[in-house]
Design an enzyme around this catalytic site. Structure first.
Site, PDB file in Angstrom:
ATOM      1  N   HIS A  71     -32.710 -65.391   0.975  1.00 13.14           N
ATOM      2  CA  HIS A  71     -31.590 -64.622   1.523  1.00 13.14           C
ATOM      3  C   HIS A  71     -30.792 -65.485   2.504  1.00 13.14           C
ATOM      4  O   HIS A  71     -29.562 -65.504   2.480  1.00 13.14           O
ATOM      5  CB  HIS A  71     -32.095 -63.376   2.252  1.00 13.14           C
ATOM      6  CG  HIS A  71     -32.547 -62.268   1.341  1.00 13.14           C
ATOM      7  ND1 HIS A  71     -33.550 -62.421   0.409  1.00 13.14           N
ATOM      8  CD2 HIS A  71     -32.123 -60.982   1.214  1.00 13.14           C
ATOM      9  CE1 HIS A  71     -33.722 -61.262  -0.238  1.00 13.14           C
ATOM     10  NE2 HIS A  71     -32.860 -60.379   0.237  1.00 13.14           N
ATOM     11  N   HIS A 123     -34.275  -8.203  -7.731  1.00 19.04           N
ATOM     12  CA  HIS A 123     -34.243  -9.425  -8.533  1.00 19.04           C
ATOM     13  C   HIS A 123     -35.592  -9.740  -9.177  1.00 19.04           C
ATOM     14  O   HIS A 123     -35.656 -10.213 -10.307  1.00 19.04           O
ATOM     15  CB  HIS A 123     -33.876 -10.632  -7.666  1.00 19.04           C
ATOM     16  CG  HIS A 123     -32.413 -10.902  -7.616  1.00 19.04           C
ATOM     17  ND1 HIS A 123     -31.687 -11.223  -8.719  1.00 19.04           N
ATOM     18  CD2 HIS A 123     -31.533 -10.903  -6.583  1.00 19.04           C
ATOM     19  CE1 HIS A 123     -30.417 -11.412  -8.379  1.00 19.04           C
ATOM     20  NE2 HIS A 123     -30.294 -11.216  -7.088  1.00 19.04           N
ATOM     21  N   GLN A 146     -31.614  -7.416  -3.005  1.00 18.41           N
ATOM     22  CA  GLN A 146     -32.428  -8.625  -3.170  1.00 18.41           C
ATOM     23  C   GLN A 146     -33.725  -8.303  -3.891  1.00 18.41           C
ATOM     24  O   GLN A 146     -34.153  -9.017  -4.786  1.00 18.41           O
ATOM     25  CB  GLN A 146     -32.798  -9.190  -1.792  1.00 18.41           C
ATOM     26  CG  GLN A 146     -32.304 -10.562  -1.407  1.00 18.41           C
ATOM     27  CD  GLN A 146     -31.464 -11.292  -2.391  1.00 18.41           C
ATOM     28  OE1 GLN A 146     -31.973 -12.168  -3.066  1.00 18.41           O
ATOM     29  NE2 GLN A 146     -30.190 -10.965  -2.508  1.00 18.41           N
ATOM     30  N   GLU A 179     -32.726 -17.846   2.694  1.00 21.06           N
ATOM     31  CA  GLU A 179     -31.695 -18.167   1.705  1.00 21.06           C
ATOM     32  C   GLU A 179     -30.390 -17.426   2.043  1.00 21.06           C
ATOM     33  O   GLU A 179     -29.338 -18.029   2.123  1.00 21.06           O
ATOM     34  CB  GLU A 179     -32.198 -17.745   0.316  1.00 21.06           C
ATOM     35  CG  GLU A 179     -31.211 -18.053  -0.805  1.00 21.06           C
ATOM     36  CD  GLU A 179     -31.622 -17.402  -2.119  1.00 21.06           C
ATOM     37  OE1 GLU A 179     -32.531 -16.535  -2.109  1.00 21.06           O
ATOM     38  OE2 GLU A 179     -31.030 -17.751  -3.155  1.00 21.06           O
ATOM     39  N   HIS A 180     -30.508 -16.104   2.221  1.00 21.30           N
ATOM     40  CA  HIS A 180     -29.358 -15.295   2.610  1.00 21.30           C
ATOM     41  C   HIS A 180     -29.622 -14.681   3.981  1.00 21.30           C
ATOM     42  O   HIS A 180     -30.726 -14.187   4.231  1.00 21.30           O
ATOM     43  CB  HIS A 180     -29.127 -14.126   1.643  1.00 21.30           C
ATOM     44  CG  HIS A 180     -28.965 -14.531   0.213  1.00 21.30           C
ATOM     45  ND1 HIS A 180     -30.008 -14.467  -0.685  1.00 21.30           N
ATOM     46  CD2 HIS A 180     -27.901 -15.000  -0.471  1.00 21.30           C
ATOM     47  CE1 HIS A 180     -29.577 -14.868  -1.886  1.00 21.30           C
ATOM     48  NE2 HIS A 180     -28.308 -15.207  -1.777  1.00 21.30           N
ATOM     49  N   ASP A 205     -22.638 -13.149  -4.078  1.00 21.43           N
ATOM     50  CA  ASP A 205     -23.284 -13.422  -5.371  1.00 21.43           C
ATOM     51  C   ASP A 205     -22.255 -13.562  -6.483  1.00 21.43           C
ATOM     52  O   ASP A 205     -22.461 -14.298  -7.435  1.00 21.43           O
ATOM     53  CB  ASP A 205     -24.221 -12.266  -5.758  1.00 21.43           C
ATOM     54  CG  ASP A 205     -25.516 -12.307  -4.982  1.00 21.43           C
ATOM     55  OD1 ASP A 205     -25.830 -13.369  -4.431  1.00 21.43           O
ATOM     56  OD2 ASP A 205     -26.196 -11.265  -4.922  1.00 21.43           O
TER      57      ASP A 205
END
Lengths: 424, 424
Positions: free
Chosen positions: A412, A254, A251, A319-320, A353
Site C-alpha cells: 500500500h 391480522h 391490529q 411497529e405502530h 396502512d
C-alpha cells in the site's frame, strides 16, 4: 383484555422463528436445485407444493386484463389515489449525492444510483394484499429502479388474486410470475431461463421463504425478515374508548400472533377500552383471530405519569404507535423508537396502512430500535469518489505511506509512493 | 499476470462461504450458551479458543494509556488527521427528516434518529487495523450514536494490538472488550452481566463470526458480510505501468483470495503492467500472499473500446475502481456499479484506505450492485409520522374503509369509521 400496572422494562419482543435443521436442509436443497436446474426445478416444486403444473410461469397480459375488468371501478380509483399519495410521500426521500472541494483541485464525492432490478415476493392466500404491492413497488419506482418483478404462489387453481394483479397493473408492472416459496427466492437470486436475477428481494413469506431469504442474503440484498404485526397506543383521558378499542382490534385481526398494547395514564380509560374490546369482538368477522391475539398478547398498561408511559413506549420500540392525548404532537417529539407514529384522534392506524402515503412495511418485534420502514433509500446505493490532484498527493503521500506501514502493508505504501514527478 | 481479450460477461463473483452444518451447530450452541450463561460462557469460550483466562473482560484505562505511550507521536498525528478527514467527508451525510403539509391542518413526516448503541467487531491477528476502527466508529459518531463498543479477541497473551487501542482512544471510545468469535457477537446481540447489548454490529471476522452475525440478524442489525477485497483498474495508454502494477499489488497483498483486475484499451500497457507486477513482486514483503492472489485471481483484460471496458466494469461491480485514463472524470460518470471510485493518476487506492476521508468499508463480491460503503445512514433509522385532521379524515374515511374491506380486513374499516362527529 388484561389490565396491569406499568412496570419498568416491558417488552413486546418475541423470539424470531429461526427454522429447524430439517427446514434449513430443505431450503438449501431447493436453492441448489433451482441454481442448477433452473425452470425445471421451479416447475417440479410448484407441482409438489402448490399442486398444479404451470403452463407458463409468467402471468399473461390476458390474465391481468381479466383481473382489471373484474374489479369495481370505484376500488380502482381508490387504489389509484392511494398510489398517488404514497408516491408523493416517498418522492421527498429522493437524494442526490454531493461533491466536496478540497482545494488544490482535489475533491471527494458521493454518487447515489438506483438498483437495476428488484423482486417483490407476495405471499399466497389471504395475505396477498394489493396495498402491499403499492407499498413495495412505489419506493422502488421513485428510486429509479428500472426492472421490478413480482412473484407469488398461484395455489391449486393456478391463479393470482385479482387485487394483486390490478395493483401491479396500476403501477405499470407486468413482469409477474406464478412461483412461490423458497424456489421463488432462488429464482430471483440466481435467475433461471425464464426469470432474470434481481439485485434485491423484498416482501414477507412463510418460514421457507424467510429462511431462503436469509440464505441468499449477501448474494442479493433482502429486506428485513418481518415478524407479526404490532400496535401500541398511548392515550390519556381525552381519548374515546370505542375508537382506541377499534384500533387495537384492527391490529389484532391480522394474526393470532399480532400484538396490541395500550399504555394509558387513565385507569378509567383502561377499563372502558377493555369493555369495548369485548363488545366489538362479538361481531367482528375475524373474531377468532383477533380474540386469540388479544388474549395472548393484548395488554393495557396503566402508567403513573406520561413520562413513564413515554419511556415504556421507547423500550417497546413498536411497529405502530398511536398517540391520542392532549398535546399529542409535542409528546411525539419524545418518542425515540417507533416504526410509524400516528398523532391524534383522527390518525387511526389503518389510515397509514392504505392511504395517507407513508409506508406500511414497518419494522416489527422491537427492531424499530435500528430499522426503518421501507423507503426510497432501500432501493439505491452510494458510491464514494476520490479525486486527488498532484499537489494534494504530494502533500499527503508520506503520511499515507506511514499509516500503511504501521499496518504492515508495504505494498500500500509503495503504491502511493510510486507516483513521481520525475516521469513527466 | 494473465493477459486475455475482454469478452462479455466477465465476473469477479466468488461463492460466499455459507458455513457447513457442523459450523452452524457450533455457532448456535455458542449463541445459546452466552444467552443463558452470560459472562461465564464468554470466559469459557475465551479460554477454549483464545487460550487465556481473562481477569477482566474489559480493557483497562491503563492498557489504553500504555498503548498510547508506545505509539510514535508522528503516527498519532497522522491517525488524527485521517480521522479529521473521515469526519469531514461523513458529516455531509447527516440528514434531517421532512414535514409535508397536506392542507386542512394535516401533515406527514419523516423523522431521522440515531441508533442508541453500536458494537464494532475487530478481528484478531494481523487484520486488526487501526484504520478500520476509524472507518467504523466515525460514521456512527457522526450519526449521533451515543454508545459505541469495540470487541476483539486478545489472543494467547491477552492483549489487544496497540494501534487498535490508540485509534479507539483518539475517538474517545473506551468501552473495549477482549472477547472474540461467535461469543463476542452473542454478547453484543443478547448482552451479558458485563456487556450491555447493542442495536447494530459491524466489522468483519472469520467464518464463525460471519455465521453468528447471520444468526443474530433480525435480533440486531448487522452490516454486510464482507468477502475478500478487490480492485479493478480501468486504464488507457496514458497510464504509467509501474503505478498501475503497484496499485494492483496493494490489493493482492491483503489476501490470497483478493482479486486484482486491469481492464485496458492498450495492449502495450497490458504487457508492461504484467512485467512490472512480476518485477515488483520480487521484493514485496508480503510477496507470498500477493503472488497467490495474482496467480489465482489476477487478470488483465484488453478491451477493443473504452465503451466495452466500461460495460465490463459495470458487470464486475468492483469494490474499488481506479480510472486512469484521459478524461477520467467524464468516464467515471458512466460507472453505475462500484463501491469506491478513484479518479486519475494521483488517486491511488490506498489514499482512500487511510486518509482521503471516504470510507474503506466497501461492498465486495459484486454486491456494489445493491450495497454501499459504510456510511452515516447505516447508523440512523427513520420513523414515519401521520397527522390527519378531522377534515382530512372525513374526506377520506370512506375510501380507506373500502380498501380495507377489499382485503377482508373489516376491523381496519371499522377503526377508521369509528371516529364520529356525534361524540363531541
Amino acid at each position: 383484555m388484561k389490565i396491569t400496572k406499568l412496570e419498568k422494562g416491558i417488552s413486546l419482543k418475541r423470539p424470531l422463528e429461526g427454522g429447524n435443521e430439517e427446514q434449513i436442509k430443505v431450503v438449501r436443497q431447493v436453492l441448489s436445485d433451482v441454481k442448477v436446474q433452473g425452470d425445471a426445478a421451479l416447475r417440479t416444486y410448484t407441482e409438489m407444493w402448490d399442486g398444479y403444473v404451470p403452463k407458463s410461469l409468467r402471468v399473461s397480459e390476458e390474465e391481468i386484463q381479466e383481473a382489471v375488468s373484474e374489479l369495481d371501478p370505484q376500488l380502482y380509483k381508490d387504489l389509484a389515489e392511494a398510489a398517488e399519495n404514497i408516491r408523493f410521500y416517498h418522492e421527498q426521500q429522493i437524494r442526490s449525492g454531493y461533491r466536496l472541494e478540497l482545494g488544490e483541485g482535489s475533491w471527494l464525492g458521493q454518487r447515489v444510483t438506483a438498483l437495476d432490478a428488484v423482486g417483490l415476493y407476495v405471499p399466497g392466500g389471504t395475505a396477498a394484499y394489493p396495498s402491499s404491492v403499492l407499498m413495495n413497488v412505489i419506493p422502488a419506482q421513485v428510486a429509479g429502479v428500472k426492472r421490478i418483478v413480482i412473484t407469488s404462489p398461484a395455489g391449486q387453481k393456478g391463479k393470482l388474486p385479482a387485487g394483486v394483479l390490478v395493483a401491479a397493473h396500476l403501477l405499470g408492472i407486468d413482469e409477474i410470475y406464478k412461483v412461490g416459496g423458497a424456489q421463488a427466492i432462488a429464482a430471483l437470486a440466481y435467475g433461471t431461463e425464464t426469470i432474470s436475477p434481481v439485485d434485491k428481494i423484498t416482501g414477507p413469506g412463510n418460514i421457507y421463504v424467510a429462511l431462503a431469504k436469509r440464505e441468499v442474503f449477501g448474494e442479493v440484498a433482502i429486506d428485513m425478515i418481518a415478524g407479526p404485526s404490532e400496535i401500541a397506543v398511548l392515550a390519556d383521558d381525552t381519548a374515546y374508548p370505542d375508537e382506541i378499542a377499534a384500533d387495537l382490534l384492527s391490529q389484532a385481526e391480522h394474526d393470532p400472533l399480532a400484538c396490541a398494547i395500550l399504555v394509558t395514564t387513565s385507569e378509567q380509560l383502561a377499563k372502558k377500552v377493555a369493555e369495548e374490546v369485548e363488545k366489538q369482538l362479538l361481531n367482528l368477522p375475524r373474531q377468532e383471530v383477533a380474540r386469540a391475539s388479544i388474549e395472548k398478547f393484548g395488554v393495557i398498561y396503566v402508567a403513573e405519569t406520561l413520562a413513564d408511559a413515554v419511556e415504556a413506549i421507547n423500550s417497546l420500540a413498536p411497529e405502530h404507535l398511536e398517540i391520542v392525548t392532549e398535546n399529542a404532537e409535542a409528546l411525539a417529539e419524545q418518542i425515540r423508537h417507533a416504526g410509524g407514529i400516528f398523532i391524534g384522534r383522527y390518525s387511526s392506524e389503518p389510515v397509514g396502512d392504505y392511504f395517507a402515503g407513508t409506508n406500511h412495511v414497518l419494522p416489527t418485534n422491537s427492531t424499530a430500535r435500528f430499522a426503518s420502514g421501507l423507503n426510497v433509500d432501500d432501493f439505491v446505493k452510494k458510491s464514494s469518489i476520490v479525486y486527488y490532484s498532484k499537489k494534494t498527493w504530494s502533500d499527503n503521500a508520506s503520511k499515507i505511506a506511514r499509516l500503511a506501514r504501521m499496518e504492515g502493508l508495504e505494498g500500500h505504501a509503495r503504491a502511493v509512493e510510486s507516483r513521481g514527478w520525475e516521469k513527466e
